[in-house]
Scaffold this motif. Structure first.
Motif, PDB file in Angstrom:
ATOM      1  N   CYS A 283       0.874  -1.178   0.000  1.00  0.00           N
ATOM      2  CA  CYS A 283       0.000   0.000   0.000  1.00  0.00           C
ATOM      3  C   CYS A 283       0.912   1.229   0.000  1.00  0.00           C
ATOM      4  O   CYS A 283       1.865   1.291   0.776  1.00  0.00           O
ATOM      5  CB  CYS A 283      -0.920  -0.020   1.211  1.00  0.00           C
ATOM      6  SG  CYS A 283      -1.974  -1.487   1.214  1.00  0.00           S
TER       7      CYS A 283
ATOM      8  N   VAL B 262       4.752  -0.189   6.876  1.00  0.00           N
ATOM      9  CA  VAL B 262       4.868  -1.500   7.545  1.00  0.00           C
ATOM     10  C   VAL B 262       5.715  -2.517   6.770  1.00  0.00           C
ATOM     11  O   VAL B 262       6.606  -3.143   7.361  1.00  0.00           O
ATOM     12  CB  VAL B 262       3.461  -2.078   7.864  1.00  0.00           C
ATOM     13  CG1 VAL B 262       3.544  -3.551   8.255  1.00  0.00           C
ATOM     14  CG2 VAL B 262       2.831  -1.282   8.997  1.00  0.00           C
ATOM     15  N   PRO B 263       5.485  -2.732   5.461  1.00  0.00           N
ATOM     16  CA  PRO B 263       6.293  -3.754   4.789  1.00  0.00           C
ATOM     17  C   PRO B 263       7.787  -3.470   4.913  1.00  0.00           C
ATOM     18  O   PRO B 263       8.592  -4.397   4.995  1.00  0.00           O
ATOM     19  CB  PRO B 263       5.829  -3.667   3.329  1.00  0.00           C
ATOM     20  CG  PRO B 263       4.458  -3.095   3.413  1.00  0.00           C
ATOM     21  CD  PRO B 263       4.495  -2.127   4.565  1.00  0.00           C
TER      22      PRO B 263
ATOM     23  N   GLN C 232      -0.552  -8.527  10.802  1.00  0.00           N
ATOM     24  CA  GLN C 232      -0.759  -7.361   9.928  1.00  0.00           C
ATOM     25  C   GLN C 232      -1.851  -7.633   8.898  1.00  0.00           C
ATOM     26  O   GLN C 232      -2.671  -6.785   8.614  1.00  0.00           O
ATOM     27  CB  GLN C 232       0.538  -7.014   9.202  1.00  0.00           C
ATOM     28  CG  GLN C 232       1.166  -5.725   9.644  1.00  0.00           C
ATOM     29  CD  GLN C 232       1.945  -5.913  10.922  1.00  0.00           C
ATOM     30  OE1 GLN C 232       2.644  -6.910  11.088  1.00  0.00           O
ATOM     31  NE2 GLN C 232       1.831  -4.976  11.818  1.00  0.00           N
ATOM     32  N   THR C 233      -1.834  -8.823   8.317  1.00  0.00           N
ATOM     33  CA  THR C 233      -2.916  -9.257   7.425  1.00  0.00           C
ATOM     34  C   THR C 233      -3.304 -10.641   7.957  1.00  0.00           C
ATOM     35  O   THR C 233      -3.046 -11.656   7.325  1.00  0.00           O
ATOM     36  CB  THR C 233      -2.462  -9.321   5.958  1.00  0.00           C
ATOM     37  OG1 THR C 233      -1.320 -10.187   5.881  1.00  0.00           O
ATOM     38  CG2 THR C 233      -2.065  -7.970   5.422  1.00  0.00           C
TER      39      THR C 233
ATOM     40  N   ARG D 103      -4.469  -0.672  -3.048  1.00  0.00           N
ATOM     41  CA  ARG D 103      -5.188  -1.488  -2.071  1.00  0.00           C
ATOM     42  C   ARG D 103      -5.676  -2.822  -2.659  1.00  0.00           C
ATOM     43  O   ARG D 103      -6.173  -3.671  -1.934  1.00  0.00           O
ATOM     44  CB  ARG D 103      -6.377  -0.709  -1.497  1.00  0.00           C
ATOM     45  CG  ARG D 103      -5.987   0.394  -0.549  1.00  0.00           C
ATOM     46  CD  ARG D 103      -5.376  -0.099   0.716  1.00  0.00           C
ATOM     47  NE  ARG D 103      -6.332  -0.743   1.612  1.00  0.00           N
ATOM     48  CZ  ARG D 103      -5.986  -1.400   2.708  1.00  0.00           C
ATOM     49  NH1 ARG D 103      -4.722  -1.541   3.031  1.00  0.00           N
ATOM     50  NH2 ARG D 103      -6.904  -1.947   3.482  1.00  0.00           N
TER      51      ARG D 103
END
Ligand code: SF4
Length: 444
Positions: free
Chosen positions: A173, A178-179, A213-214, A291
């Motif tokens: 995204c 985060v990544p 996170q996912t 997204r």
């Protein structure tokens, strides 16, 4: 996890854990305490009473990062008052800004980033074993008087237990850091997750919060050679003795598939609540955010979930003022909110995170426009929350008593009542009023 300090046998080494930002950061803060608890530290509520502080940082939003950095700054006096004290800074901001933190706050004993969490116990021991020994000796020599009261670590209520099932994110995204700070997705083995769920249930947890996170992308081949997916994990967690409820956070829309929807429908212990960030109602903006879904496909999944489990309430996150967002785009967001009808929504003005793709974009929306859009969106969302709360007046809901007369209903609404108070008990509470975002009621 906490050991009681009885006042006669004084605590020799006392640990305070503070975590900023998202729920994963709070859960990680608890895990970061592990190596110190193993060394004989006991947890205390107040940083002033502590011999060691673990400060777990978050970098998803500037605000959470700023708060953590400001606390590190304030801890200079605590640290300088007694150089034996230990200060550890961990987490996502530590990953992103590690070198800078070491330079700016030289009194920090150890900076360890989020990517190193699996290796954290070894890192702590390698870097700090000698210091811990010194601290133990001085505290033994000077131990006198009562220890501070022991406190739970990492979570506000011992009856609600977080269990991290995966870390990292394979998406990109365009606004999200985060990544970069957490790396790619890594799934914990099925057996390890289930062992933790069983241990926490045996220790008194009634609600398990599966975190990642996912989170719903979790999938592994278990020791028996069978593939397990998140729907299996949800069912297996709900079946553990003592577990009355299961929640999870944060799901990705892509993995809210038929299998997970079916698991929701068939698993009474799965809570009547899902918090799934939509971020925008404009397909153009969603595409620029990378997204990987459209407003229609997001809504369609939620509608299927609601058809399978009509009692479900939806929460979401929304960003306004993403670079290049037009009035037309914003109207699409309002439309989507009108159709989604979230019971709760966390709304944010876009602010760039250094190192992300979106931060390079120059089509920034003027601050005044962002303010106006946020105000309109909040008015709409607040109205929906109020409607949902009013609809509960006169109803009886099941509440898990988390802290004695205070807890959450199955649909995640917060509920307060007077008596009886008994953490860990499921109560039937009749809703008689509202106070801000909390429902007020009487036990039946
Ligand atoms: S799915 Fe997107 S917003 Fe969520 S952690 Fe991954 S990159 Fe960030």
């Amino acid at each position: 996890m906490a050991r009681e300090s009885d006042g006669e046998a004084p605590a020799l080494m006392r640990l305070h854990v503070v975590a900023f930002g998202c729920q994963m950061s709070v859960a990680d803060g608890g895990e970061m305490a592990g190596p110190l608890l193993a060394r004989g530290f006991i947890p205390v509520k107040d940083s002033k009473d502590a011999d060691a502080i673990v400060l777990n940082t978050c970098t998803v939003r500037q605000h959470a990062e700023d708060k953590a950095l400001s606390m590190i700054g304030r801890l200079r006096a605590w640290k300088e008052a007694d150089p034996d004290r230990v200060l550890i800074v961990s987490g996502c901001a530590a990953e992103r800004l590690g070198g800078w933190i070491r330079e700016r706050f030289p009194y920090v004993d150890l900076v360890v980033g989020a990517k190193s969490i699996e290796d954290y116990p070894r890192i702590v021991e390698t870097a700090l074993a000698a210091k811990f020994e010194m601290l133990r000796e001085t505290r033994e020599a000077f131990a006198a008087g009562g220890g501070a009261p022991a406190a739970p670590i990492g979570w506000s209520s011992p009856v609600v237990a977080p269990v991290t099932v995966m870390r990292g994110c394979n998406y990109s995204c365009s606004y999200c850091i985060v990544p970069r700070v957490r790396g790619r997705e890594a799934y914990r083995p099925y057996e390890a997750v289930m062992a933790e769920v069983r241990a926490k249930a045996a220790a008194g947890a009634r609600e398990i919060l599966l975190l990642g996170q996912t989170v719903n992308s979790w999938r592994v081949v278990a020791g028996d050679g069978r593939q397990r997916r998140f729907a299996d994990l949800l069912r297996a967690t709900a079946a553990v003795d003592g577990v009355a409820r299961v929640r999870f956070e944060s799901p990705h829309p892509r993995f809210l598939d038929d299998e997970l929807i079916a698991a929701f429908a068939e698993t009474p212990a799965a809570c009547d609540h899902i918090h799934m960030p939509v971020q925008s109602g404009s397909d153009r903006v969603l595409s620029r955010m990378r997204r990987n879904y459209t407003a229609a496909s997001f809504l369609e999944r939620i509608e299927r979930l609601r058809a399978a489990r009509p009692s479900i309430e939806v929460g979401t996150d929304i960003i306004v003022g993403f670079p290049s967002e037009t009035d037309e785009d914003f109207e699409r967001t309002l439309e989507l909110v009108g159709r989604l009808k979230p019971a709760t929504a966390y709304t944010f003005k876009y602010s760039p995170r250094e190192g992300t793709e979106a931060a390079e974009r120059t089509e920034d929306v003027p601050a005044q426009v962002k303010e106006e859009r946020l105000a309109r969106l909040n008015e709409l969302c607040d109205g929906l929350t109020e409607d949902a709360m009013k609809a509960r007046l006169g109803r009886t809901v099941e509440v898990l008593d988390e802290t004695g007369g205070y807890g959450r209903a199955r649909d995640a609404f917060r509920v307060k009542w007077e008596t009886p108070a008994e953490p860990g008990r499921l109560r039937k509470v009749r809703i008689t009023g509202t106070m801000k975002r909390t429902l007020l009621g009487e036990c039946e």
